[in-house]
Design a protein around this motif. Structure first.
Motif, short mmCIF file in Angstrom:
data_model
loop_
_atom_site.label_atom_id
_atom_site.label_comp_id
_atom_site.label_asym_id
_atom_site.label_seq_id
_atom_site.Cartn_x
_atom_site.Cartn_y
_atom_site.Cartn_z
N THR A 32 -4.60 13.48 1.16
CA THR A 32 -3.48 12.55 1.29
C THR A 32 -4.14 11.12 -0.20
N VAL A 33 -3.61 10.35 -0.62
CA VAL A 33 -4.10 9.28 -1.11
C VAL A 33 -3.50 7.79 -1.45
N TYR A 34 -3.70 6.90 -1.78
CA TYR A 34 -3.38 5.74 -1.39
C TYR A 34 -3.32 5.15 -1.92
N LEU A 35 -2.91 4.06 -2.98
CA LEU A 35 -2.82 3.10 -4.00
C LEU A 35 -2.37 2.04 -3.49
N ILE B 120 -7.33 3.04 -5.72
CA ILE B 120 -6.93 4.59 -5.93
C ILE B 120 -7.79 4.70 -4.72
N SER B 121 -7.28 6.29 -3.87
CA SER B 121 -8.37 5.96 -2.51
C SER B 121 -7.47 7.35 -2.58
N LYS B 122 -8.23 7.96 -1.66
CA LYS B 122 -8.80 9.15 -0.64
C LYS B 122 -9.21 9.21 0.42
N GLY B 123 -7.69 9.84 0.99
CA GLY B 123 -7.54 9.28 2.78
C GLY B 123 -9.45 10.75 3.42
N ARG C 233 0.88 -1.40 0.05
CA ARG C 233 0.11 -0.14 -0.06
C ARG C 233 0.85 1.53 -0.12
N LEU C 234 0.87 2.22 -1.10
CA LEU C 234 1.06 3.52 -1.46
C LEU C 234 0.44 4.40 -0.92
N SER C 235 1.36 5.57 -0.01
CA SER C 235 0.59 6.37 0.70
C SER C 235 0.95 7.68 0.09
N CYS C 236 1.00 8.99 -0.03
CA CYS C 236 0.98 10.41 -0.98
C CYS C 236 0.04 11.20 0.02
N SER C 237 1.43 11.58 0.89
CA SER C 237 0.40 13.23 1.61
C SER C 237 1.30 14.69 0.93
N ASN D 44 -12.84 14.80 -5.11
CA ASN D 44 -14.19 14.29 -4.16
C ASN D 44 -14.09 12.34 -3.45
N GLY D 45 -13.01 11.87 -4.42
CA GLY D 45 -12.44 10.26 -4.40
C GLY D 45 -13.52 9.17 -5.53
N GLY D 46 -14.53 10.11 -6.39
CA GLY D 46 -15.50 9.64 -6.85
C GLY D 46 -15.55 9.11 -7.94
N VAL D 47 -14.27 9.62 -8.98
CA VAL D 47 -14.04 9.06 -10.01
C VAL D 47 -12.54 8.95 -9.80
#
Length: 123
Positions: free
Chosen positions: A77-80, A69-72, A18-22, A53-56
């Protein structure tokens, strides 16, 4: 805006990372974000993108059904999440913040880039 990517490492084929990016500023909470990767000796290519907003979300064909892919909650913050990893997934992974609320696979859509985190998948 400064982006800090983390979570890379060495994993066996079939494993997960799991990658994170802040992002350093709240500006990115209103922007799309994305992940790209660059394998040794190759050009940097698109992996996934997510709207403000993470919707698309959109994915490269090579990672569909394996990566998410998701957002915190803070949206800067975004995750992969990477599952069923393959040796061909070995690359330096970069996160990026888009110029607008939505972004595509085109690198020109992004104006801020993180420093990259190395993912190595052994066979």
């Amino acid at each position: 805006v400064q982006l800090q990517a983390s979570g890379g490492g060495l994993v066996q084929a079939g494993g997960s990372l799991r990658l994170s990016c802040s992002a350093s500023k709240r500006t990115s909470s209103n922007n799309g974000m994305g992940w790209f990767r660059q394998a040794p000796g190759k050009e940097r290519v698109f992996v996934a993108t997510i709207s403000w907003n993470g919707g698309v979300t959109n994915y490269a064909d090579s990672v569909k059904a394996r990566f998410t892919i998701s957002k915190g909650n803070s949206r800067n913050t975004v995750y992969l999440q990477m599952n069923s990893l393959k040796p061909e997934d070995t690359a330096v992974y970069y996160c990026a913040s888009a110029r607008g609320a939505f972004a595509t696979a085109h690198q020109g859509d992004y104006n801020y880039w993180g420093q990259g985190t190395l993912v190595t998948v052994s066979s």
